[in-house]
Design a protein around this motif. Structure first.
Motif, PDB file in Angstrom:
ATOM      1  N   SER A  80       0.846  -1.186   0.000  1.00 39.55           N
ATOM      2  CA  SER A  80       0.000   0.000   0.000  1.00 39.55           C
ATOM      3  C   SER A  80       0.883   1.238   0.000  1.00 39.55           C
ATOM      4  O   SER A  80       2.053   1.183   0.337  1.00 39.55           O
ATOM      5  CB  SER A  80      -0.885   0.039   1.251  1.00 39.55           C
ATOM      6  N   TRP A  81       0.256   2.342  -0.368  1.00 39.95           N
ATOM      7  CA  TRP A  81       0.918   3.643  -0.318  1.00 39.95           C
ATOM      8  C   TRP A  81       0.053   4.545   0.531  1.00 39.95           C
ATOM      9  O   TRP A  81      -1.159   4.581   0.379  1.00 39.95           O
ATOM     10  CB  TRP A  81       1.091   4.208  -1.721  1.00 39.95           C
ATOM     11  N   LEU A  82       0.691   5.276   1.438  1.00 39.96           N
ATOM     12  CA  LEU A  82      -0.028   6.134   2.364  1.00 39.96           C
ATOM     13  C   LEU A  82       0.388   7.582   2.198  1.00 39.96           C
ATOM     14  O   LEU A  82       1.547   7.882   1.914  1.00 39.96           O
ATOM     15  CB  LEU A  82       0.259   5.728   3.813  1.00 39.96           C
ATOM     16  N   ASP A  83      -0.570   8.474   2.409  1.00 39.90           N
ATOM     17  CA  ASP A  83      -0.304   9.891   2.615  1.00 39.90           C
ATOM     18  C   ASP A  83      -0.627  10.152   4.079  1.00 39.90           C
ATOM     19  O   ASP A  83      -1.550   9.540   4.630  1.00 39.90           O
ATOM     20  CB  ASP A  83      -1.197  10.761   1.731  1.00 39.90           C
ATOM     21  N   ALA A  84       0.122  11.037   4.716  1.00 37.20           N
ATOM     22  CA  ALA A  84      -0.089  11.267   6.142  1.00 37.20           C
ATOM     23  C   ALA A  84       0.027  12.743   6.483  1.00 37.20           C
ATOM     24  O   ALA A  84       0.850  13.461   5.916  1.00 37.20           O
ATOM     25  CB  ALA A  84       0.936  10.481   6.965  1.00 37.20           C
ATOM     26  N   ASP A  85      -0.819  13.166   7.403  1.00 38.67           N
ATOM     27  CA  ASP A  85      -0.700  14.471   8.052  1.00 38.67           C
ATOM     28  C   ASP A  85      -0.421  14.177   9.515  1.00 38.67           C
ATOM     29  O   ASP A  85      -1.152  13.413  10.153  1.00 38.67           O
ATOM     30  CB  ASP A  85      -1.991  15.283   7.907  1.00 38.67           C
ATOM     31  N   ILE A  86       0.640  14.780  10.034  1.00 37.87           N
ATOM     32  CA  ILE A  86       1.079  14.522  11.400  1.00 37.87           C
ATOM     33  C   ILE A  86       0.932  15.807  12.197  1.00 37.87           C
ATOM     34  O   ILE A  86       1.541  16.825  11.860  1.00 37.87           O
ATOM     35  CB  ILE A  86       2.549  14.053  11.415  1.00 37.87           C
ATOM     36  N   VAL A  87       0.110  15.738  13.233  1.00 33.95           N
ATOM     37  CA  VAL A  87      -0.184  16.915  14.052  1.00 33.95           C
ATOM     38  C   VAL A  87       0.413  16.708  15.436  1.00 33.95           C
ATOM     39  O   VAL A  87       0.011  15.779  16.150  1.00 33.95           O
ATOM     40  CB  VAL A  87      -1.715  17.119  14.178  1.00 33.95           C
ATOM     41  N   PRO A  88       1.371  17.551  15.839  1.00 30.92           N
ATOM     42  CA  PRO A  88       1.887  17.429  17.207  1.00 30.92           C
ATOM     43  C   PRO A  88       0.837  17.947  18.197  1.00 30.92           C
ATOM     44  O   PRO A  88       0.214  18.981  17.959  1.00 30.92           O
ATOM     45  CB  PRO A  88       3.138  18.304  17.196  1.00 30.92           C
ATOM     46  N   LEU A  89       0.640  17.213  19.276  1.00 32.09           N
ATOM     47  CA  LEU A  89      -0.359  17.591  20.279  1.00 32.09           C
ATOM     48  C   LEU A  89       0.306  18.226  21.493  1.00 32.09           C
ATOM     49  O   LEU A  89       1.480  17.954  21.774  1.00 32.09           O
ATOM     50  CB  LEU A  89      -1.161  16.351  20.695  1.00 32.09           C
ATOM     51  N   PRO A  90      -0.433  19.047  22.230  1.00 39.21           N
ATOM     52  CA  PRO A  90       0.141  19.723  23.404  1.00 39.21           C
ATOM     53  C   PRO A  90       0.686  18.766  24.466  1.00 39.21           C
ATOM     54  O   PRO A  90       1.623  19.113  25.183  1.00 39.21           O
ATOM     55  CB  PRO A  90      -1.028  20.534  23.967  1.00 39.21           C
ATOM     56  N   ASP A  91       0.137  17.548  24.550  1.00 43.66           N
ATOM     57  CA  ASP A  91       0.602  16.603  25.569  1.00 43.66           C
ATOM     58  C   ASP A  91       1.888  15.882  25.169  1.00 43.66           C
ATOM     59  O   ASP A  91       2.373  15.009  25.877  1.00 43.66           O
ATOM     60  CB  ASP A  91      -0.492  15.583  25.905  1.00 43.66           C
ATOM     61  N   GLY A  92       2.441  16.219  24.004  1.00 42.35           N
ATOM     62  CA  GLY A  92       3.665  15.574  23.530  1.00 42.35           C
ATOM     63  C   GLY A  92       3.394  14.412  22.588  1.00 42.35           C
ATOM     64  O   GLY A  92       4.322  13.843  22.025  1.00 42.35           O
ATOM     65  N   GLY A  93       2.145  14.053  22.412  1.00 42.13           N
ATOM     66  CA  GLY A  93       1.781  12.989  21.487  1.00 42.13           C
ATOM     67  C   GLY A  93       1.520  13.547  20.106  1.00 42.13           C
ATOM     68  O   GLY A  93       1.858  14.700  19.802  1.00 42.13           O
ATOM     69  N   TRP A  94       0.906  12.734  19.266  1.00 48.72           N
ATOM     70  CA  TRP A  94       0.636  13.133  17.894  1.00 48.72           C
ATOM     71  C   TRP A  94      -0.721  12.610  17.458  1.00 48.72           C
ATOM     72  O   TRP A  94      -1.197  11.584  17.945  1.00 48.72           O
ATOM     73  CB  TRP A  94       1.668  12.545  16.934  1.00 48.72           C
ATOM     74  N   LEU A  95      -1.285  13.308  16.498  1.00 48.90           N
ATOM     75  CA  LEU A  95      -2.485  12.848  15.806  1.00 48.90           C
ATOM     76  C   LEU A  95      -2.069  12.584  14.364  1.00 48.90           C
ATOM     77  O   LEU A  95      -1.472  13.446  13.717  1.00 48.90           O
ATOM     78  CB  LEU A  95      -3.578  13.915  15.852  1.00 48.90           C
ATOM     79  N   LEU A  96      -2.349  11.380  13.887  1.00 43.91           N
ATOM     80  CA  LEU A  96      -2.032  11.024  12.509  1.00 43.91           C
ATOM     81  C   LEU A  96      -3.320  10.903  11.726  1.00 43.91           C
ATOM     82  O   LEU A  96      -4.253  10.232  12.160  1.00 43.91           O
ATOM     83  CB  LEU A  96      -1.316   9.671  12.448  1.00 43.91           C
TER      84      LEU A  96
END
Length: 130
Positions: A80-96
């Motif tokens: 598969s091929w993926l496109d991703a948006d990576i959002v850094p969160l205030p708690d130090g985690g991430w939203l993908l």
């Protein structure tokens, strides 16, 4: 995988994964489970194999959303091929936010094939006139 506050995630067609600061999976919606092949361990495997882990570092260091296209994700049943948006969160985690890039890639390949065919036809017409 996620709590009642995240039930709306179950209805999204977009694959959404929330990662803890240690990069463990905090939540995973059904679209993400389907795209990545199911279990949380597969998400962590995808991070390592696609290079997304380096993009997490970049998003955190730059404190901004990072978008990446055409990440190759090899699953036992298919590539598969993926496109991703990576959002850094205030708690130090991430939203993908993950998207299957296959449709976009196929459309691009079809356009390129059409362009090559059109060019070939023009060349043949020009040669026929000479």
């Amino acid at each position: 995988m996620h709590d009642a506050r995240d039930d709306w995630l179950d209805h999204l067609l977009t694959a959404v994964v929330r990662l803890a600061p240690d990069r463990g999976v905090r939540s995973l919606n059904p679209a993400a489970a389907e795209l990545l092949g199911g279990r949380e361990a597969r998400v962590e495997q995808a991070l390592a194999e696609t290079g997304l882990d380096a993009m997490l570092d970049r998003a955190a260091a730059e404190r901004r959303i990072v978008s990446v296209q055409d990440l190759e994700w090899r699953r036992p049943e298919a590539e598969s091929w993926l496109d991703a948006d990576i959002v850094p969160l205030p708690d130090g985690g991430w939203l993908l936010e993950l998207h299957d890039a296959g449709l976009r890639r196929r459309a691009l390949a079809d356009r390129q094939l059409g362009d090559r065919r059109a060019l070939s036809r023009r060349v043949v017409r020009q040669l026929a006139h000479e």
